[in-house]
Design a protein around this motif. Structure first.
Motif, PDB file in Angstrom:
ATOM      1  N   ARG A 314       0.809  -1.218   0.000  1.00 58.74           N
ATOM      2  CA  ARG A 314       0.000   0.000   0.000  1.00 58.74           C
ATOM      3  C   ARG A 314       0.842   1.268   0.000  1.00 58.74           C
ATOM      4  N   LEU A 315       2.150   1.157   0.145  1.00 59.05           N
ATOM      5  CA  LEU A 315       3.041   2.310   0.094  1.00 59.05           C
ATOM      6  C   LEU A 315       3.928   2.183  -1.138  1.00 59.05           C
ATOM      7  N   TRP A 316       3.860   3.194  -2.014  1.00 56.34           N
ATOM      8  CA  TRP A 316       4.631   3.188  -3.253  1.00 56.34           C
ATOM      9  C   TRP A 316       5.604   4.359  -3.240  1.00 56.34           C
ATOM     10  N   LEU A 317       6.843   4.117  -3.660  1.00 55.92           N
ATOM     11  CA  LEU A 317       7.875   5.151  -3.683  1.00 55.92           C
ATOM     12  C   LEU A 317       8.314   5.426  -5.117  1.00 55.92           C
ATOM     13  N   LEU A 318       8.393   6.700  -5.453  1.00 54.98           N
ATOM     14  CA  LEU A 318       8.920   7.131  -6.745  1.00 54.98           C
ATOM     15  C   LEU A 318      10.075   8.074  -6.469  1.00 54.98           C
ATOM     16  N   ARG A 319      11.292   7.666  -6.839  1.00 55.99           N
ATOM     17  CA  ARG A 319      12.448   8.500  -6.530  1.00 55.99           C
ATOM     18  C   ARG A 319      13.422   8.551  -7.698  1.00 55.99           C
ATOM     19  N   GLY A 320      14.307   9.527  -7.632  1.00 49.66           N
ATOM     20  CA  GLY A 320      15.316   9.718  -8.663  1.00 49.66           C
ATOM     21  C   GLY A 320      15.953  11.085  -8.492  1.00 49.66           C
ATOM     22  N   PRO A 321      17.018  11.377  -9.239  1.00 49.48           N
ATOM     23  CA  PRO A 321      17.715  12.661  -9.087  1.00 49.48           C
ATOM     24  C   PRO A 321      17.011  13.792  -9.829  1.00 49.48           C
ATOM     25  N   THR A 322      17.560  15.002  -9.711  1.00 50.20           N
ATOM     26  CA  THR A 322      17.015  16.183 -10.373  1.00 50.20           C
ATOM     27  C   THR A 322      17.018  16.011 -11.892  1.00 50.20           C
ATOM     28  N   GLY A 323      15.913  16.395 -12.524  1.00 55.27           N
ATOM     29  CA  GLY A 323      15.853  16.431 -13.984  1.00 55.27           C
ATOM     30  C   GLY A 323      15.648  15.106 -14.659  1.00 55.27           C
ATOM     31  N   ARG A 422      -4.018   3.795  -1.488  1.00 55.10           N
ATOM     32  CA  ARG A 422      -2.591   3.598  -1.702  1.00 55.10           C
ATOM     33  C   ARG A 422      -1.892   4.948  -1.572  1.00 55.10           C
ATOM     34  N   ILE A 423      -0.717   4.960  -0.954  1.00 54.81           N
ATOM     35  CA  ILE A 423       0.078   6.175  -0.766  1.00 54.81           C
ATOM     36  C   ILE A 423       1.234   6.145  -1.747  1.00 54.81           C
ATOM     37  N   LEU A 424       1.401   7.221  -2.525  1.00 54.16           N
ATOM     38  CA  LEU A 424       2.519   7.345  -3.456  1.00 54.16           C
ATOM     39  C   LEU A 424       3.398   8.510  -2.994  1.00 54.16           C
ATOM     40  N   ALA A 425       4.624   8.214  -2.612  1.00 52.43           N
ATOM     41  CA  ALA A 425       5.559   9.227  -2.115  1.00 52.43           C
ATOM     42  C   ALA A 425       6.628   9.474  -3.173  1.00 52.43           C
ATOM     43  N   GLU A 426       6.749  10.734  -3.606  1.00 54.64           N
ATOM     44  CA  GLU A 426       7.734  11.099  -4.654  1.00 54.64           C
ATOM     45  C   GLU A 426       8.767  12.041  -4.060  1.00 54.64           C
ATOM     46  N   PHE A 427      10.056  11.759  -4.299  1.00 60.97           N
ATOM     47  CA  PHE A 427      11.099  12.603  -3.724  1.00 60.97           C
ATOM     48  C   PHE A 427      12.387  12.490  -4.526  1.00 60.97           C
ATOM     49  N   ASN A 428      13.266  13.476  -4.324  1.00 61.33           N
ATOM     50  CA  ASN A 428      14.583  13.527  -4.949  1.00 61.33           C
ATOM     51  C   ASN A 428      15.563  12.803  -4.037  1.00 61.33           C
ATOM     52  N   ASP A 429      16.108  11.676  -4.493  1.00 57.96           N
ATOM     53  CA  ASP A 429      16.985  10.898  -3.623  1.00 57.96           C
ATOM     54  C   ASP A 429      18.406  11.457  -3.554  1.00 57.96           C
ATOM     55  N   GLU A 430      18.658  12.610  -4.212  1.00 58.80           N
ATOM     56  CA  GLU A 430      19.909  13.325  -3.983  1.00 58.80           C
ATOM     57  C   GLU A 430      19.811  14.201  -2.732  1.00 58.80           C
ATOM     58  N   TRP A 431      18.586  14.503  -2.313  1.00 56.13           N
ATOM     59  CA  TRP A 431      18.366  15.374  -1.159  1.00 56.13           C
ATOM     60  C   TRP A 431      18.141  14.579   0.124  1.00 56.13           C
ATOM     61  N   ILE A 432      17.308  13.557   0.040  1.00 58.48           N
ATOM     62  CA  ILE A 432      17.054  12.720   1.209  1.00 58.48           C
ATOM     63  C   ILE A 432      17.139  11.266   0.781  1.00 58.48           C
ATOM     64  N   THR A 435      15.730   5.811   3.654  1.00 55.60           N
ATOM     65  CA  THR A 435      15.634   5.479   5.077  1.00 55.60           C
ATOM     66  C   THR A 435      15.103   6.647   5.904  1.00 55.60           C
ATOM     67  N   GLU A 436      15.320   7.896   5.443  1.00 55.64           N
ATOM     68  CA  GLU A 436      14.777   9.051   6.152  1.00 55.64           C
ATOM     69  C   GLU A 436      13.263   9.135   6.026  1.00 55.64           C
ATOM     70  N   LEU A 437      12.722   8.472   5.023  1.00 55.39           N
ATOM     71  CA  LEU A 437      11.288   8.570   4.754  1.00 55.39           C
ATOM     72  C   LEU A 437      10.509   7.419   5.364  1.00 55.39           C
ATOM     73  N   LEU A 438      11.126   6.242   5.457  1.00 51.19           N
ATOM     74  CA  LEU A 438      10.407   5.054   5.888  1.00 51.19           C
ATOM     75  C   LEU A 438      10.595   4.810   7.376  1.00 51.19           C
ATOM     76  N   SER A 439       9.574   4.246   7.998  1.00 46.48           N
ATOM     77  CA  SER A 439       9.665   3.832   9.388  1.00 46.48           C
ATOM     78  C   SER A 439      10.310   2.460   9.470  1.00 46.48           C
ATOM     79  N   VAL A 440      10.670   2.059  10.676  1.00 47.49           N
ATOM     80  CA  VAL A 440      11.287   0.748  10.869  1.00 47.49           C
ATOM     81  C   VAL A 440      10.327  -0.337  10.390  1.00 47.49           C
ATOM     82  N   GLY A 441      10.826  -1.237   9.566  1.00 47.88           N
ATOM     83  CA  GLY A 441      10.004  -2.319   9.053  1.00 47.88           C
ATOM     84  C   GLY A 441       9.414  -2.051   7.695  1.00 47.88           C
TER      85      GLY A 441
END
Length: 732
Positions: A314-323, A422-432, A435-441
């Motif tokens: 139920r948790l989806w992650l979309l990540r990548g660098p700038t641009g 469903r939760i979709l979290a999008e972020f720049n993995d050059e910034w964070i 592991t900073e986004l997810l809880s233990v487990g």
């Protein structure tokens, strides 16, 4: 302007709110449009807005306004007879515009050949480009608002639903006429692509005699909607390029339509054999939104997750660098979800602390009292569990860590109450990091679905540039060079193509820094490495200068991402003051910590330390506030030690007082009084405030003494004496 006298007035048409009349003037025939009812203030403002927009326009494919009449009496003085206008209210406003002798697009007699339809569509695209280039949307394109005169000229009419800028947000009303309304309008979004959809639907109707979609394209009705039959299927032998162009305009997803009226015009000019590199549409080369290229496997995984939500985490992650195209991928994902019947809701980074209110508003629920998270989650979940839903949280790397932590708690509350969410979290993995986004487990295999976007292969990047250039905009060798320079980073490649389109020859390349709008300035260090360093910096700083003051934090973000520490130092204090004004104190302290280490003299360290101190004080971190005031004192004493001392001691006393350390507060406040106010008048204001605090403390002590005497009378007094709790002199 002296208005002509109007003659031979007769009524020729009527709409929901207005009537249209024909009139003769010395300058030629005019069309007159008047409000026909005692309209409310909102309708009158819309009518006046139409006149205001038309008055600023001058284009061969747009109707032109000549006069405005604030009321019927004003018009009566300018005409021979206003008898035909009887029945209109006296306060009815109106305006005079070009009279167009033409027929609506869907009533053109006879059958036009494909070349004539291409010409008409190109004229409409030229008129739309003129509007969109000036940030104006039409909002109600349909065949009856597209007239063709006897010479074959097309005119766009009826700007009653036009406005400046895009409309976004669920609170906005649906605009347009239903058979020509794009699906995004039902979700509160209407931009230039919405006008293009209406244009395609109008031409489809005019050419084929059919509506492309028989039912309104509401979110609940999109699932299973098939594309309309191509014009080539309905009319055998019809122009294939024109059929394809109209089909692209009618795409349900705005991301799959032509990126702009300017690029549509280029395509049509190419079909007509005209020079693509000339004309108005070339003046503002845009980076288009193209169908996803090179991301097909990732998109297919997204479709599979949407098809079988019960089988996916139920948790989806979309990540990548700038641009790399995360935002573009997220847009595509949105439309895939909507087409499959999902409710799609987004929480953008720019909402600040108001993100919860924004979410409740978009879901149409009553805001929880006092911002109660549990109540808010229950109300939101009640709506989200009605059908499968996707909640997208974008640009999470821009969120302060404390706000991200609060958001994650809210996620868990929603997921517990809404099984279909469903939760979709999008972020720049050059910034964070993840592991900073997810809880233990949560980071365990199978607990989340991940999409990690990287650079494109060379062939996919080249294909991207070929589609973006829409023809011989650049030679193949130049595109190959951009592929190599970009390293497969999509936005770098497209920024390079934009620079190539704007520059002509080697001399023009040196001016790119002045001419580029740099929609993604954080990429400036890497893109077009052939440009001198000074030009890249100049381009970036010019872009920052064009940003409004309310986007000061964006200036700081972009400067820091670019590595331009000089600009970060110069812009940093304005950004921190904006965060302080909005109450985003954690973000303020996070950025202040970065800026504190800069050695650039452009950074005003006194303001930096004051803002740190204020933020810590408001957060109840008194020791940190005192340390920040100490840093301020060290930075400020060189410019005036006595004044700085008075101010420093006053604020230390204030912090100690807030901590409940009365003796320490009294000591520092008395030190603030040492400077001679006659010699140092700037210290007087802090000394006056220090005296006020000392007086307040004295009053508190007196009140405490009175309460103590009351309590110590009787048994309490004897007990206090026996224990030695208080000297006899105090009681006396």
């Amino acid at each position: 302007m002296t208005a002509p006298r109007f003659r031979a007035i007769r009524e020729v048409g009527e709409g929901a709110w207005g009537k249209v009349y024909f009139a003769e003037t010395a300058e030629g025939p005019r069309a007159l449009k008047f409000l026909k009812l005692k309209a409310g203030e909102a309708v009158r403002r819309r009518f006046e807005e139409e006149a205001r927009i038309l008055a600023r326009l001058s284009h061969p494919n747009l109707v032109k306004i000549h006069d405005f009449f604030p009321n019927l009496e004003e018009f009566a003085r300018l005409c021979d007879s206003s008898a035909a206008l009887r029945g209109l209210p006296r306060e009815a406003c109106g305006f005079g515009m070009d009279w167009i002798e033409g027929v609506p697009l869907d009533r053109i007699p006879g059958r036009l050949d494909a070349a004539a339809w291409v010409d008409l569509l190109a004229q409409a695209a030229a008129g739309l480009h003129y509007l969109h280039f000036r940030n104006i949307l039409h909002g109600d394109l349909k065949p009856e608002n597209l007239l063709r005169d006897a010479e074959g000229r097309l005119k766009i009419l009826d700007f009653g639903l036009s406005w400046e800028g895009e409309r976004r947000g669920a609170e906005k009303a649906v605009v347009g006429s239903l058979p020509y309304t794009p699906p995004e309008a039902y979700m509160g979004d209407f931009g230039p692509s919405g006008d293009l959809f209406a244009l395609g639907a109008s031409f489809y109707r005019a050419i084929s005699g059919r509506f492309p979609y028989e039912k309104p394209l509401t979110p609940l009705g999109l699932a299973g909607v098939a594309p309309p039959p191509a014009l080539l299927e309905i009319i055998p032998g019809f122009s294939e390029p024109l059929s394809q162009a109209v089909a692209r305009l009618l795409e349900l997803s705005p991301l799959r339509r032509p990126p702009s009226a300017a690029l549509l015009l280029k395509y049509l000019r190419r079909q007509a054999g005209e020079d693509l590199l000339g004309g108005e549409a070339e003046e503002d080369f845009e980076i288009p939104k193209l169908p996803l290229i090179g991301r097909e496997p990732d998109m297919e995984r997204a479709r599979a997750a949407l098809r079988e939500p019960a089988a996916a985490p139920r948790l989806w992650l979309l990540r990548g660098p700038t641009g790399v195209g995360r935002s573009r991928f997220l847009e595509e994902w949105r439309w895939e979800a909507v087409f499959r019947g999902y409710r799609f809701v987004e929480i953008p980074a720019g909402e600040g602390e108001a993100w919860l209110s924004r979410l409740q508003r978009d879901l149409g629920v009553v805001s929880a009292e006092d911002g109660d998270w549990v109540v808010a989650a229950e109300r939101c979940a009640r709506v989200l569990r009605e059908r499968p839903s996707l909640l997208a949280c974008s640009d999470l790397h821009r969120w302060p860590s404390a706000r991200r932590a609060r958001l994650k708690v809210f996620w868990s509350l929603l997921l517990a109450e809404a099984p279909g969410l469903r939760i979709l979290a999008e972020f720049n993995d050059e910034w964070i990091s993840e592991t900073e986004l997810l809880s233990v487990g949560e980071g365990e295999p199978g607990a989340v679905l991940r999409w990690v976007l990287g650079d494109l292969p060379a062939e996919a990047t080249l294909n991207l540039l070929r589609q973006a250039s829409l023809g011989p905009l650049a030679p193949e060798a130049a595109l190959q060079g951009l592929v190599k320079q970009s390293g497969g980073r999509p936005m770098l490649a497209l920024e390079g193509l934009r620079a190539l389109a704007l520059s002509r020859g080697e001399a023009g390349r040196q001016q790119v820094g002045d001419r580029l709008s740099l929609a993604h300035p954080s990429l400036a260090e890497d893109y077009l490495v052939s440009l001198p360093e000074s030009v890249r910096r100049q381009a970036h700083r010019l872009w920052l200068d064009r940003l409004p003051e309310e986007r000061a934090i964006s200036r700081l973000h972009h400067a820091w991402a670019l590595g331009d520490r000089a600009t970060a130092a110069a812009r940093g204090i304005a950004a921190l003051r904006g965060l302080e004004a909005r109450g985003e104190l954690e973000a303020l302290l996070e950025w202040a910590g970065r800026l504190k280490d800069l050695k650039d003299p452009a950074l005003d360290r006194r303001w930096l330390h004051v803002l740190r101190a204020v933020a810590n004080y408001r957060l109840g971190r008194h020791a940190a506030a005192r340390a920040a005031y100490r840093d301020w004192f060290e930075a400020a004493r060189a410019s005036g030690p006595e004044v700085a001392e008075a101010r420093y001691r006053f604020y230390l006393g204030l912090v100690f007082s807030a901590e409940g350390k009365g003796e320490e507060a009294e000591r520092e406040l008395k030190r603030a009084l040492r400077a001679d106010p006659n010699q140092f008048p700037e210290a007087a204001v802090y000394q006056a405030r220090a005296r006020n605090l000392l007086a307040a403390r004295a009053v508190q002590l007196v009140l405490f003494g009175a309460l103590a005497i009351t309590w110590l009378s009787g048994a309490g007094l004897e007990l206090a004496r026996r224990k030695g709790a208080i000297p006899v002199s105090v009681i006396v």
